[in-house]
Design a protein around this motif. Structure first.
Motif, short mmCIF file in Angstrom:
data_model
loop_
_atom_site.label_atom_id
_atom_site.label_comp_id
_atom_site.label_asym_id
_atom_site.label_seq_id
_atom_site.Cartn_x
_atom_site.Cartn_y
_atom_site.Cartn_z
N MET A 382 0.81 -1.21 0.00
CA MET A 382 0.00 0.00 0.00
C MET A 382 0.84 1.26 0.00
SD MET A 382 -3.00 -1.03 -0.30
CE MET A 382 -3.72 0.59 -0.13
N LYS A 444 -1.30 -12.02 -4.57
CA LYS A 444 -2.09 -11.00 -3.86
C LYS A 444 -1.31 -9.70 -3.75
CE LYS A 444 -2.57 -11.81 0.51
NZ LYS A 444 -1.67 -10.78 1.11
N ASN A 448 -2.35 -5.95 -5.48
CA ASN A 448 -2.48 -4.68 -4.77
C ASN A 448 -1.54 -3.61 -5.31
OD1 ASN A 448 -4.57 -5.42 -3.09
ND2 ASN A 448 -3.23 -6.12 -1.44
N ALA A 564 -7.20 -9.47 -1.16
CA ALA A 564 -6.45 -8.32 -1.66
C ALA A 564 -7.28 -7.05 -1.54
CB ALA A 564 -6.01 -8.56 -3.10
N GLU A 567 -7.44 -5.85 2.04
CA GLU A 567 -6.20 -5.18 2.43
C GLU A 567 -6.16 -3.75 1.92
OE1 GLU A 567 -3.33 -9.16 2.58
OE2 GLU A 567 -2.94 -7.58 1.12
N ARG A 568 -6.64 -3.54 0.70
CA ARG A 568 -6.65 -2.17 0.15
C ARG A 568 -7.64 -1.29 0.91
NH1 ARG A 568 -6.78 -5.05 -4.61
NH2 ARG A 568 -8.88 -4.35 -5.19
N HIS A 683 -3.71 -0.80 7.18
CA HIS A 683 -3.89 -1.88 6.19
C HIS A 683 -3.10 -3.10 6.65
CE1 HIS A 683 -5.61 0.98 3.22
NE2 HIS A 683 -4.78 1.83 3.81
#
Length: 956
Positions: A382, A444, A448, A564, A567-568, A683
């Motif tokens: 990220m 994954k 991202n 994924a 997580e974002r 995140h």
């Protein structure tokens, strides 16, 4: 080419144990264990062939240990006394490993009374005196004493130039010379023995000097020049613990120096000239491979395709399995590794202009199946910048597309590369095309990274997840059992990959990947894609052959883009609230420290187990102290809880101090630092291969271990908040493991209770104790969950605070009232012992290679895990299926703006407008309740509890 002779001496004993731990148990057609033999054969074959092709060695021999006793046991009776006997299934493989060595027509040297290291040292010394160079194939620290040793008679005209010694670590594909030894020990090779004598060796039971570790030992030798000088200087040192230890331990140190010294003058069992390395004659090898049923290796010899990769296409065969049921060959129904050329990094292309990039894109479209990997400026997907992308369309057909290379200085010269925006625009149609499959290793992460450049990578496959679904738990404790690309490449392809530190360095000298020269960057990055492509060709066909398709296709692969996306999304935390908590914790920690020091009567470092142990057991005289091998008392949580039960106020204070210190460092401080400056959210990163049972694990930061039942834990959860105008919704499966146990073990009373919506713990209390009150319900709750984890009578006694006999009576009564649970446990253990793995209702396998171990702790640990794995694994499968279906269902209901943020064990956390709570709750409850269908129809309902609030804590 030089005519100089070059002798390679292979530390065969290290190869044996490495092979044993890298491969699963298997047997040959006669039922003899041969897992280590197979692994050793492939490793030795690869080494001999590669060295011969490289024109490096002229001579090679494998050196083995003859027996466990040596002349050192005559000097010191307890030498190696702590070493456990070799595993029972390895013992019959030792003679077969010698047969394997001779099948290659390689010398196999061993001598009674000598260790392999002494034979190696004697041959090395003799060879260098003849003017030969010597390479020792090992990473053994004891052998590093020999590195750099050169012939004493260099000036002898008969052997001009003399010979010198180095080492080759095949695990790291690294040469070890004097400089590398000095980096490791802080002293040159000839002083390594002095360092080893001071620090001792717990593995070989070399005493050394108690309390002197590697750093202190190195410092002493650096300052004084030798062991003798350091010991002689001790009387004149300032008064200190070190001085006392040197004075008291002198005799042990001098003894240890004798024990670590390598014998360099032993008679040579065979002339070195007989070690000449020639082509491997095929017939002895064919005979050996045929005898033991190594059919895939045999095919390669007969086809003349060279050395085998180091695959794991072996069906595990248990020693106690009936011969009739055993496979006719170790490979069973595994798919053989496709024939591929060796990895050739020089074949990779660096793409630095649009025309070349367009050509690669066209080739990728034509290939229809490509491997993709991204290189970034940091590990955090990220926050990292995209540095480059690598593609592979076949073995050695790989490229690297640099996108962010050049010095960090704005004036630094940057290499030619396609501008980032232009490259992304060209690659986007390929990376999003439904007609081209994209394969990644932990894809994954790449999803991202690319999502931040508006690329929706799809369709995808993941070699890491494939490996996990095929081999979870097959090798334990991280020894060859991981699913990282480097390990998979070694295990399945027999190829050692370049390491990140090899191109970027370590420590203060480390550089960002964007500053790596393009030739090295291309080799490293394109190799990642190439190896991933090769792994996919090996792993994907195994799914059908090993019944792994269902779990991969119906549970894990669909989950990758879902996780994924979570997580974002991240989750918002209240920085001010966390800061207040950190301050509050600091004040409470300081107060506890003052209280602890007052009780102890002196100040000490509470976080030091050594100092705390001395206070508790030496000064304050509490009972129950036990010292470990290091000589210090254990002060773990179990010990402190026992002391607290003995009315030791200091123990309660230390436990509270530890909890607050951990929560402060792990959460209230760390969460503030983890807030992404671009999104203002935290995140976490979820691992799909972090737990053997299939559960997701959370890291950086870990959001799954925040205590929920304590006031402090709830305060931390209260800091997790939605954006303004939204609420958080927590949907939690109610007692899902007990519900699954009732179904899988077929327990009518429990199924009936769940059907009626009864309090299951109250029902159990009634069945066990005949009455329901606060105490019996609490005991029943403990027993319900403990039984599913295969708890022992002593374990249950500890949890309930009763005697072991009383705990056993409760277990017996539980099984009497719920016989299905006992039948389930017996059936599960029988199946795992027979097959080597447990299975969830959805077909997820978890391997237990130590289930038949002669070591009681290993065996019982495996048995406990095997009892719970089908239940906990099925629970994980169900919530994963719910997660994969959730967003499509919400979108179909017009609720696509609802965000799924977190998965914590049996709970999903969402963020949404308060006005949508009712509609979203209906969808969420339905999807979670029906997640097992249609693949599995359960006899019990899956109940879902839903709560909402202005914080995560309020939603419970």
């Amino acid at each position: 080419m030089s005519d100089k002779q070059h002798l390679y001496l292979v530390d065969g004993s290290a190869y044996i144990f490495r092979a044993y731990h890298r491969l699963p148990p298997l047997t040959n057609p006669e039922g003899t264990p041969v897992g280590a033999v197979y692994g050793y054969t492939t490793m030795l074959w690869k080494l001999a062939e590669e060295l011969h092709k490289a024109n490096g060695p002229t001579h090679l021999a494998v050196i083995l240990d003859k027996a466990s006793k040596s002349f050192r046991n005559d000097i010191y009776e307890d030498y190696k006394a702590n070493r456990p006997p070799p595993p029972e299934d390895l013992v019959p493989q030792f003679p077969l490993i010698r047969d394997a060595t001779r099948a290659f027509s390689l010398p196999c040297i061993e001598e009674e009374g000598l260790e392999a290291d002494d034979i190696i040292a004697s041959y090395a010394r003799a060879a260098t005196r003849k003017g030969w160079d010597v390479t020792i194939v090992s990473s053994d620290k004891d052998l590093m004493q020999l590195v750099g040793t050169c012939a004493e008679n260099k000036d002898d005209p008969e052997f001009p130039g003399g010979g010198c010694v180095d080492m080759l670590d095949t695990m790291k594909n690294q040469r070890i010379g004097p400089e590398e030894v000095a980096d490791k020990f802080g002293v040159p090779p000839e002083k390594v023995g002095d360092v080893l004598a001071l620090m001792g060796d717990s593995v070989d039971n070399i005493p050394g000097i108690f309390g002197v570790g590697p750093k202190t030992a190195t410092k002493l030798i650096q300052e004084h020049g030798s062991l003798a000088a350091a010991l002689d200087a001790a009387p004149d040192m300032k008064k200190s613990k070190l001085k006392e230890r040197l004075l008291e331990g002198r005799e042990m140190a001098e003894l240890s120096r004798i024990l670590v010294a390598l014998k360099e003058d032993a008679p040579l069992p065979m002339p070195m000239e007989d070690f000449r390395l020639n082509e491997i004659p095929p017939q002895p090898l064919i005979d050996f491979l045929s005898t033991h049923g190594f059919s895939s290796l045999l095919k390669r010899v007969e086809a003349g395709t060279g050395s085998p990769a180091r695959p794991t296409e072996l069906n595990p065969a248990k020693a106690d399995r009936d011969k009739e049921a055993a496979p006719s060959s170790p490979e069973g129904n595994r798919q053989p590794l496709p024939d591929m050329p060796a990895v050739d990094r020089s074949a990779y292309i660096c793409v630095q202009d649009e025309a070349t990039l367009e050509d690669w894109i066209a080739r990728a479209f034509a290939a229809r199946e490509i491997a993709v990997d991204t290189e970034t400026s940091a590990l955090d997907a990220m926050g990292a910048d995209l540095t480059g992308i690598s593609l592979a369309i076949g073995p050695n057909e790989a490229c690297y597309i640099p996108l962010g290379h050049g010095g960090s200085d704005m004036f630094a010269e940057k290499p030619a590369q396609v501008p980032l925006e232009r490259a992304v625009a060209l690659l986007k149609p390929l990376l999003e095309s439904d007609a081209v499959l994209k394969v990644g290793q932990n894809i994954k992460y790449d999803i991202n990274v690319l999502a931040r450049h508006d690329i929706a990578l799809a369709p995808i496959e993941d070699t890491m997840v494939l490996s996990f679904d095929l081999d979870a738990g097959r090798s334990e404790q991280g020894i060859g059992g991981g699913h990282g690309m480097d390990e998979l490449s070694e295990r399945h392809l027999g190829h050692t990959t370049m390491k990140f530190k090899d191109v970027c360095g370590t420590g203060k000298k480390a550089i960002p990947f964007g500053e790596v020269p393009l030739d090295k960057a291309t080799e490293y990055a394109a190799e990642d894609a190439d190896v991933t492509w090769r792994l996919y060709q090996h792993l994907r066909p195994r799914l059908a052959a090993e019944s792994g398709t269902r779990i991969y296709e119906r549970v894990d692969r669909p989950l990758i883009p879902v996780v994924a996306g979570m997580e974002r999304e991240g989750i918002r935390v209240d920085r001010d609230a966390l800061a207040r908590l950190s301050q509050e914790f600091s004040e409470r920690i300081a107060g506890l420290e003052k209280d602890i020091h007052e009780i102890a009567g002196e100040e000490f470092t509470i976080g030091s187990p050594k100092q705390l142990g001395a206070i508790l057991f030496d000064k304050m005289g509490y009972k129950g102290g036990r010292k470990g091998k290091s000589g210090q008392y254990s002060t773990d949580q179990a010990i402190l809880e026992k002391l607290a039960a003995q009315d030791a106020p200091i123990a309660n204070k230390v436990l509270e101090w530890r909890q607050l210190a951990k929560l402060k460092s792990t959460y209230t401080d760390a969460l503030q630092a983890a807030i992404n400056p671009r999104t203002n959210r935290v995140h976490t990163s979820y691992s799909l291969v972090g737990a053997q049972t299939g559960r997701l694990s959370s890291t950086d930061p870990n959001l799954q271990n925040i205590p929920i039942r304590t006031d402090i834990g709830r305060q931390i959860r209260k800091a997790f908040v939605p954006e303004k105008g939204n609420v958080l919704l927590a949907a939690d499966y109610s007692q899902i493991e007990l519900r699954l146990a009732a179904h899988m073990a077929d327990v009518p009373p429990l199924k009936e209770a769940f059907d009626k919506g009864e309090d299951i713990h109250a029902r159990t209390a009634e069945e066990l104790f005949g009455t329901v009150d606060r105490d019996t319900r609490a005991r029943a709750k403990t027993i319900n969950f403990a039984i599913l984890y295969g708890i022992s009578r002593w374990g249950l006694a500890g949890r309930l605070g009763v005697e072991a006999d009383e705990a056993q009576a409760m277990i017996d009564r539980y099984f009497e009232r719920f016989p299905g649970i006992q039948r389930y446990i017996v059936r599960t253990l029988e199946e795992v012992r027979e097959k080597g793995f447990s299975e969830t209702l959805f077909g997820r396998k978890t391997w237990f290679p130590r289930i038949g171990s002669k070591n009681q702790n290993e065996r019982q640990g495996s048995e406990r895990a095997a009892i719970n794995a089908p239940i906990q694994g099925t629970c994980a499968d169900i919530i994963k299926r719910a997660m994969a279906r959730m967003m499509p269902a919400l979108t179909e209901a017009g609720l696509g703006h609802v965000r799924m943020l977190l998965q914590v064990h049996d709970e999903l956390v969402f963020e949404l407008p308060e006005s949508d709570v009712k509609a979203a709750s209906t969808v969420i409850e339905r999807i979670m309740g029906e997640a097992a269908l249609p693949a599995v129809s359960l006899d019990v309902p899956l109940a879902v509890e839903i709560g909402t609030g202005a914080s995560w804590d309020d939603a419970h």
